[in-house]
Design an enzyme around this catalytic site. Structure first.
Site, PDB file in Angstrom:
ATOM      1  N   VAL A  47      66.461   4.879  67.051  1.00 22.48           N
ATOM      2  CA  VAL A  47      67.166   4.983  66.284  1.00 22.48           C
ATOM      3  C   VAL A  47      68.723   5.553  66.885  1.00 22.48           C
ATOM      4  O   VAL A  47      69.756   5.674  66.150  1.00 22.48           O
ATOM      5  CB  VAL A  47      66.815   6.178  65.149  1.00 22.48           C
ATOM      6  CG1 VAL A  47      66.013   5.176  64.362  1.00 22.48           C
ATOM      7  CG2 VAL A  47      66.597   7.196  66.043  1.00 22.48           C
ATOM      8  N   ASN A  73      61.582   7.934  59.207  1.00 26.42           N
ATOM      9  CA  ASN A  73      60.666   8.801  59.306  1.00 26.42           C
ATOM     10  C   ASN A  73      60.454   9.447  60.749  1.00 26.42           C
ATOM     11  O   ASN A  73      60.113  10.029  62.174  1.00 26.42           O
ATOM     12  CB  ASN A  73      59.183   8.057  59.266  1.00 26.42           C
ATOM     13  CG  ASN A  73      57.967   9.396  59.394  1.00 26.42           C
ATOM     14  OD1 ASN A  73      57.903  10.104  58.622  1.00 26.42           O
ATOM     15  ND2 ASN A  73      57.483   8.727  60.294  1.00 26.42           N
ATOM     16  N   SER A 116      62.486  18.278  56.383  1.00 28.81           N
ATOM     17  CA  SER A 116      61.717  19.253  56.539  1.00 28.81           C
ATOM     18  C   SER A 116      62.391  20.825  56.359  1.00 28.81           C
ATOM     19  O   SER A 116      63.485  20.621  55.642  1.00 28.81           O
ATOM     20  CB  SER A 116      61.580  19.974  58.175  1.00 28.81           C
ATOM     21  OG  SER A 116      60.944  21.257  58.745  1.00 28.81           O
ATOM     22  N   TYR A 144      66.310  21.692  65.523  1.00 27.57           N
ATOM     23  CA  TYR A 144      65.994  21.311  64.339  1.00 27.57           C
ATOM     24  C   TYR A 144      65.708  21.559  62.983  1.00 27.57           C
ATOM     25  O   TYR A 144      66.043  20.485  62.340  1.00 27.57           O
ATOM     26  CB  TYR A 144      64.002  21.401  64.081  1.00 27.57           C
ATOM     27  CG  TYR A 144      63.278  20.785  63.558  1.00 27.57           C
ATOM     28  CD1 TYR A 144      62.857  20.054  64.183  1.00 27.57           C
ATOM     29  CD2 TYR A 144      62.692  21.636  62.234  1.00 27.57           C
ATOM     30  CE1 TYR A 144      61.945  18.682  63.224  1.00 27.57           C
ATOM     31  CE2 TYR A 144      61.833  21.527  61.079  1.00 27.57           C
ATOM     32  CZ  TYR A 144      61.423  19.619  62.254  1.00 27.57           C
ATOM     33  OH  TYR A 144      60.372  19.047  61.142  1.00 27.57           O
ATOM     34  N   ALA A 145      66.268  22.414  62.777  1.00 25.29           N
ATOM     35  CA  ALA A 145      66.538  23.375  61.382  1.00 25.29           C
ATOM     36  C   ALA A 145      67.926  22.888  61.021  1.00 25.29           C
ATOM     37  O   ALA A 145      68.328  22.802  60.097  1.00 25.29           O
ATOM     38  CB  ALA A 145      66.939  24.919  61.800  1.00 25.29           C
ATOM     39  N   ALA A 146      69.016  22.943  62.259  1.00 29.11           N
ATOM     40  CA  ALA A 146      69.885  21.804  61.179  1.00 29.11           C
ATOM     41  C   ALA A 146      69.991  20.286  61.128  1.00 29.11           C
ATOM     42  O   ALA A 146      70.657  20.292  60.451  1.00 29.11           O
ATOM     43  CB  ALA A 146      70.664  22.088  63.016  1.00 29.11           C
ATOM     44  N   SER A 147      69.341  19.873  62.135  1.00 36.34           N
ATOM     45  CA  SER A 147      69.325  18.258  61.740  1.00 36.34           C
ATOM     46  C   SER A 147      68.683  18.432  60.899  1.00 36.34           C
ATOM     47  O   SER A 147      68.802  17.309  60.130  1.00 36.34           O
ATOM     48  CB  SER A 147      68.352  17.965  62.988  1.00 36.34           C
ATOM     49  OG  SER A 147      67.218  17.959  63.183  1.00 36.34           O
ATOM     50  N   LYS A 148      67.667  18.562  60.280  1.00 29.05           N
ATOM     51  CA  LYS A 148      66.882  18.545  59.015  1.00 29.05           C
ATOM     52  C   LYS A 148      68.163  18.601  57.896  1.00 29.05           C
ATOM     53  O   LYS A 148      67.496  18.218  56.834  1.00 29.05           O
ATOM     54  CB  LYS A 148      65.751  19.658  59.056  1.00 29.05           C
ATOM     55  CG  LYS A 148      64.281  18.899  60.134  1.00 29.05           C
ATOM     56  CD  LYS A 148      64.259  16.970  59.079  1.00 29.05           C
ATOM     57  CE  LYS A 148      63.498  16.473  60.693  1.00 29.05           C
ATOM     58  NZ  LYS A 148      63.407  14.812  60.184  1.00 29.05           N
ATOM     59  N   ILE A 176      51.991  20.172  58.201  1.00 30.09           N
ATOM     60  CA  ILE A 176      51.359  19.555  57.795  1.00 30.09           C
ATOM     61  C   ILE A 176      50.012  19.823  58.606  1.00 30.09           C
ATOM     62  O   ILE A 176      49.680  19.907  59.778  1.00 30.09           O
ATOM     63  CB  ILE A 176      51.470  17.840  57.826  1.00 30.09           C
ATOM     64  CG1 ILE A 176      53.012  17.997  57.032  1.00 30.09           C
ATOM     65  CG2 ILE A 176      50.004  16.605  58.221  1.00 30.09           C
ATOM     66  CD1 ILE A 176      53.219  16.486  57.233  1.00 30.09           C
TER      67      ILE A 176
END
Length: 233
Positions: A47, A73, A116, A144-148, A176
């Site tokens: 991607v 995904n 997320s 991770y937080a910024a990307s989501k 999960i």
């Protein structure tokens, strides 16, 4: 409710990140709904690379003549999960690349992005104290937080851009269960209204809804699937 409305027979569905924790469940669910599923991971579709996406799209169109549903995904994992540049490149730029390139190749249909809860709220660090997963300390990186959070914003942007022919929505899962540290599972579960983490097979149903005619008037939405964790303080 008519079963035929939920039927995805004749639909060509492209799923990125199909080898991840949730990927196989999504492939199974779409296949069971009658769709022709093109399951890709980094070896088949990177991607982060426009050439890779273009090649995959060209092959799918040559083989099947259409793309009806895109499920974004793919996500950075392993050694890349704490690397700011790489996680933004995969999670955010990768989602943008696929929305842009695959979306332009779609005549109509549905794009489903995956965010997320940490794109919505900050982590409760007390849950992660001494917690381990696969033998490594658990945590949530800033990247991770910024990307989501960015994925949710991108969803609204592309929903506006592609309307009315292509609907673009987002799903935002909470934690999960995947054999995480027992103390973490207990702490996390106590934060949710339902008193547990999600099972792996509890996310795909929302994707099927967003891919089907049942959601024909839904676009630009972000559906949170977190057992009520972010709905209360």
């Amino acid at each position: 409710m008519s079963k035929s409305i939920f039927n995805l027979e004749g639909k060509v569905v492209l799923i990125t990140g199909a080898a991840g924790i949730q990927g196989p469940e999504h492939v199974k669910a779409f296949t069971a709904a009658g769709a022709k599923v093109i399951a890709t991971d980094i070896k088949e579709l990177d991607v982060t690379g426009e050439n890779s996406i273009n090649s995959a799209v060209k092959k799918i169109l040559n083989d099947y003549g259409q793309i009806d549903v895109l499920v974004n995904n793919a996500g950075a994992t392993g050694k890349y999960a704490t690397d700011w540049d790489q996680i933004i490149k995969v999670n955010l730029t990768g989602t943008y690349n696929c929305c842009q390139i695959v979306g332009n190749a779609m005549e109509e249909g549905s794009i489903i992005n995956v965010s997320s809860i940490y794109g919505l709220v900050g982590p409760d660090w007390s849950m992660y104290e001494q917690a381990e997963y696969a033998g490594k300390p658990m945590g949530v990186s800033a990247g991770y937080a910024a990307s989501k959070g960015g994925v949710i914003a991108l969803t609204k942007y592309f929903a506006s851009l592609y309307a009315p022919k292509i609907r673009v929505n987002c799903v935002t899962p909470g934690g999960i269960f995947d054999n995480q540290d027992e103390n973490f599972v207990k702490k996390y579960s106590s934060k949710t209204m339902l008193g547990r983490m999600a099972n792996k097979n509890e996310i795909s149903g929302t994707l099927l809804y967003l891919a089907s005619d049942l959601s024909s008037y839904v676009t630009g939405a972000n559906i949170v699937i977190d057992g009520g964790l972010t709905a209360r303080v």
